[in-house]
Write a protein that holds these residues in place. Structure first.
Motif, PDB file in Angstrom:
ATOM      1  N   GLU A 149      29.920  34.727 -22.906  1.00 52.29           N
ATOM      2  CA  GLU A 149      30.868  35.776 -22.003  1.00 52.29           C
ATOM      3  C   GLU A 149      30.569  35.385 -20.421  1.00 52.29           C
ATOM      4  N   ASP A 150      29.231  35.349 -20.118  1.00 49.40           N
ATOM      5  CA  ASP A 150      29.099  34.866 -18.822  1.00 49.40           C
ATOM      6  C   ASP A 150      29.923  33.509 -18.461  1.00 49.40           C
ATOM      7  N   GLU A 151      29.990  32.564 -19.248  1.00 45.70           N
ATOM      8  CA  GLU A 151      30.760  31.247 -18.938  1.00 45.70           C
ATOM      9  C   GLU A 151      32.169  31.603 -18.797  1.00 45.70           C
ATOM     10  N   ALA A 152      32.742  32.369 -19.862  1.00 51.82           N
ATOM     11  CA  ALA A 152      33.975  32.769 -19.807  1.00 51.82           C
ATOM     12  C   ALA A 152      34.374  33.435 -18.594  1.00 51.82           C
ATOM     13  N   ARG A 153      33.457  34.189 -17.914  1.00 54.09           N
ATOM     14  CA  ARG A 153      33.889  35.078 -16.752  1.00 54.09           C
ATOM     15  C   ARG A 153      33.758  33.905 -15.586  1.00 54.09           C
ATOM     16  N   ALA A 154      32.899  32.884 -15.379  1.00 53.12           N
ATOM     17  CA  ALA A 154      32.903  32.043 -14.483  1.00 53.12           C
ATOM     18  C   ALA A 154      34.128  30.959 -14.725  1.00 53.12           C
ATOM     19  N   MET A 155      34.731  31.046 -15.892  1.00 50.26           N
ATOM     20  CA  MET A 155      35.931  30.172 -15.819  1.00 50.26           C
ATOM     21  C   MET A 155      37.254  31.032 -15.719  1.00 50.26           C
ATOM     22  N   ASP A 156      37.011  32.296 -15.257  1.00 53.59           N
ATOM     23  CA  ASP A 156      38.027  33.281 -15.157  1.00 53.59           C
ATOM     24  C   ASP A 156      38.874  33.491 -16.365  1.00 53.59           C
ATOM     25  N   ARG A 157      38.402  33.473 -17.596  1.00 52.22           N
ATOM     26  CA  ARG A 157      38.786  33.681 -18.720  1.00 52.22           C
ATOM     27  C   ARG A 157      38.211  35.145 -19.324  1.00 52.22           C
ATOM     28  N   TRP A 158      39.158  35.997 -19.281  1.00 49.78           N
ATOM     29  CA  TRP A 158      38.590  37.283 -19.588  1.00 49.78           C
ATOM     30  C   TRP A 158      39.045  38.043 -20.829  1.00 49.78           C
ATOM     31  N   LEU A 159      39.958  37.103 -21.656  1.00 42.82           N
ATOM     32  CA  LEU A 159      40.262  37.687 -22.889  1.00 42.82           C
ATOM     33  C   LEU A 159      39.985  36.439 -24.088  1.00 42.82           C
ATOM     34  N   LEU A 160      38.996  36.698 -25.044  1.00 42.10           N
ATOM     35  CA  LEU A 160      38.377  36.049 -26.050  1.00 42.10           C
ATOM     36  C   LEU A 160      38.738  36.273 -27.383  1.00 42.10           C
ATOM     37  N   VAL A 161      39.075  35.031 -28.021  1.00 39.69           N
ATOM     38  CA  VAL A 161      39.528  35.353 -29.568  1.00 39.69           C
ATOM     39  C   VAL A 161      38.656  34.484 -30.520  1.00 39.69           C
ATOM     40  N   LEU A 162      38.492  35.128 -31.414  1.00 33.90           N
ATOM     41  CA  LEU A 162      37.655  34.196 -32.733  1.00 33.90           C
ATOM     42  C   LEU A 162      37.992  34.679 -33.952  1.00 33.90           C
ATOM     43  N   ASP A 163      37.560  33.927 -35.031  1.00 32.81           N
ATOM     44  CA  ASP A 163      37.631  34.564 -36.348  1.00 32.81           C
ATOM     45  C   ASP A 163      36.495  34.299 -37.275  1.00 32.81           C
ATOM     46  N   THR A 164      36.251  35.122 -38.087  1.00 32.96           N
ATOM     47  CA  THR A 164      34.991  34.725 -38.940  1.00 32.96           C
ATOM     48  C   THR A 164      35.193  35.350 -40.191  1.00 32.96           C
ATOM     49  N   VAL A 165      34.459  34.795 -41.291  1.00 30.62           N
ATOM     50  CA  VAL A 165      34.474  35.083 -42.650  1.00 30.62           C
ATOM     51  C   VAL A 165      34.513  36.621 -42.738  1.00 30.62           C
ATOM     52  N   THR A 166      35.527  37.118 -43.499  1.00 26.68           N
ATOM     53  CA  THR A 166      35.285  38.638 -43.692  1.00 26.68           C
ATOM     54  C   THR A 166      33.948  38.921 -44.730  1.00 26.68           C
ATOM     55  N   GLY A 167      33.354  39.888 -44.097  1.00 25.79           N
ATOM     56  CA  GLY A 167      31.928  40.295 -44.844  1.00 25.79           C
ATOM     57  C   GLY A 167      31.015  39.559 -44.817  1.00 25.79           C
ATOM     58  N   GLY A 168      30.773  38.502 -43.795  1.00 27.82           N
ATOM     59  CA  GLY A 168      29.896  37.505 -43.561  1.00 27.82           C
ATOM     60  C   GLY A 168      29.047  38.329 -42.518  1.00 27.82           C
ATOM     61  N   ALA A 169      27.608  37.832 -42.339  1.00 27.03           N
ATOM     62  CA  ALA A 169      26.758  38.301 -41.498  1.00 27.03           C
ATOM     63  C   ALA A 169      27.569  38.262 -39.743  1.00 27.03           C
ATOM     64  N   ALA A 170      28.151  37.193 -39.474  1.00 26.55           N
ATOM     65  CA  ALA A 170      29.047  37.262 -38.148  1.00 26.55           C
ATOM     66  C   ALA A 170      29.808  38.517 -37.951  1.00 26.55           C
ATOM     67  N   GLU A 171      30.389  38.895 -38.877  1.00 25.04           N
ATOM     68  CA  GLU A 171      31.349  39.922 -38.496  1.00 25.04           C
ATOM     69  C   GLU A 171      30.579  41.097 -38.154  1.00 25.04           C
ATOM     70  N   GLY A 172      29.409  41.426 -38.547  1.00 23.09           N
ATOM     71  CA  GLY A 172      28.832  42.440 -38.046  1.00 23.09           C
ATOM     72  C   GLY A 172      28.282  42.214 -36.740  1.00 23.09           C
ATOM     73  N   LEU A 173      27.864  41.179 -36.403  1.00 26.02           N
ATOM     74  CA  LEU A 173      27.253  40.655 -35.216  1.00 26.02           C
ATOM     75  C   LEU A 173      28.387  40.899 -34.058  1.00 26.02           C
ATOM     76  N   TYR A 174      29.672  40.376 -34.330  1.00 19.26           N
ATOM     77  CA  TYR A 174      30.656  40.468 -33.302  1.00 19.26           C
ATOM     78  C   TYR A 174      30.897  41.993 -33.253  1.00 19.26           C
ATOM     79  N   ALA A 175      31.060  42.856 -34.177  1.00 21.15           N
ATOM     80  CA  ALA A 175      31.491  44.173 -34.043  1.00 21.15           C
ATOM     81  C   ALA A 175      30.275  44.902 -33.195  1.00 21.15           C
ATOM     82  N   GLY A 176      29.173  44.586 -33.361  1.00 25.83           N
ATOM     83  CA  GLY A 176      28.075  45.174 -32.913  1.00 25.83           C
ATOM     84  C   GLY A 176      27.918  44.735 -31.292  1.00 25.83           C
TER      85      GLY A 176
END
Length: 174
Positions: free
Chosen positions: A115-142
Motif C-alpha cells: 500500500e505504501d508503494e502504491a501511494r508512492a506510485m500515485d495509485r490509490w485504487l487497488l484490486v485483487l482476487d483470492t480463493v473464496t473461503g481461503g485464509a487470504a480472504e480473511g486477511l484482506y477483509a481484516g
C-alpha cells in the motif's frame, strides 16, 4: 515482539538473481494447495520461467519480498494499470508466504508495504482476487479491503477441483 524479518522492494537489477528463491517459494505454496494460477504438477523450471517473465515484464511492477536470516520467504506484486483511463489503479498479484514462515505477520506486513508503494506510485485504487473461503480472504477483509463480489467456478485448485474467487478493492487514503 518485533518480527524477525524485513520487507523490501527488489530493485530491478536484483529480481533476476532472486528467481531461484522466488521459484522455491511458489513451488511451496502450490504444493500446499494454494490456487495461484498453477497446477500441482508445477516444475521448478516452470516456476523459474514464471519469475523470469515477471522480472522482465517492463510494466513498472513492484516486487516486494519478506526476508529473514534464511532468505526470501514471502512476496507480493503491485502491477500498475496502463489503460489511459486508469492512471490511478493497480492490481495486486501473487501474495505468497512459505509454509516455514506462516503465522509471523509477514502477509500483513507485505500488504502494508504494498500500500505504501502504491501511494508512492500515485495509485490509490487497488484490486485483487483470492480463493473464496481461503485464509487470504480473511486477511484482506481484516486489512480493510472491500468485497466487490464472488465469481463461482473461476479457477482450478492445484488438484484440479473448481473454486470460486472473491474480488476485492481498496481505496487508499493519502
Amino acid at each position: 515482539m518485533t518480527p524477525q524479518f524485513h520487507i523490501r522492494r527488489l530493485p530491478p537489477d536484483e529480481v533476476l538473481s532472486a528467481v531461484p528463491a522466488l521459484a522455491e517459494l511458489l513451488l511451496d505454496c502450490v504444493r500446499s494447495g494454494a490456487s495461484v494460477s498453477f497446477m500441482a504438477d508445477l516444475t521448478l523450471a516452470e516456476a523459474e520461467a514464471f519469475w523470469r517473465e515477471q522480472a522482465q515484464a517492463g510494466d513498472g511492477r513492484a516486487i516486494l519480498v519478506a526476508e529473514d536470516a534464511a532468505g526470501v520467504f514471502g512476496v507480493v506484486q503491485l502491477i500498475p494499470a496502463w489503460p489511459p483511463n486508469q492512471p490511478h489503479r493497480a492490481d495486486v498479484a501473487k501474495l505468497l508466504v512459505h509454509r516455514r514462515a506462516r503465522g509471523r505477520g509477514a502477509a500483513k506486513a507485505l500488504m502494508r508495504a504494498l500500500e505504501d508503494e502504491a501511494r508512492a506510485m500515485d495509485r490509490w485504487l487497488l484490486v485483487l482476487d483470492t480463493v473464496t473461503g481461503g485464509a487470504a480472504e480473511g486477511l484482506y477483509a481484516g486489512l480493510g479491503w472491500t468485497t466487490v463480489g464472488v465469481i463461482e467456478d473461476f479457477a482450478l485448485m492445484p488438484d484440479g477441483s473448481l473454486c470460486a474467487t472473491t474480488v476485492f478493492s481498496r481505496r487508499l487514503e493519502a
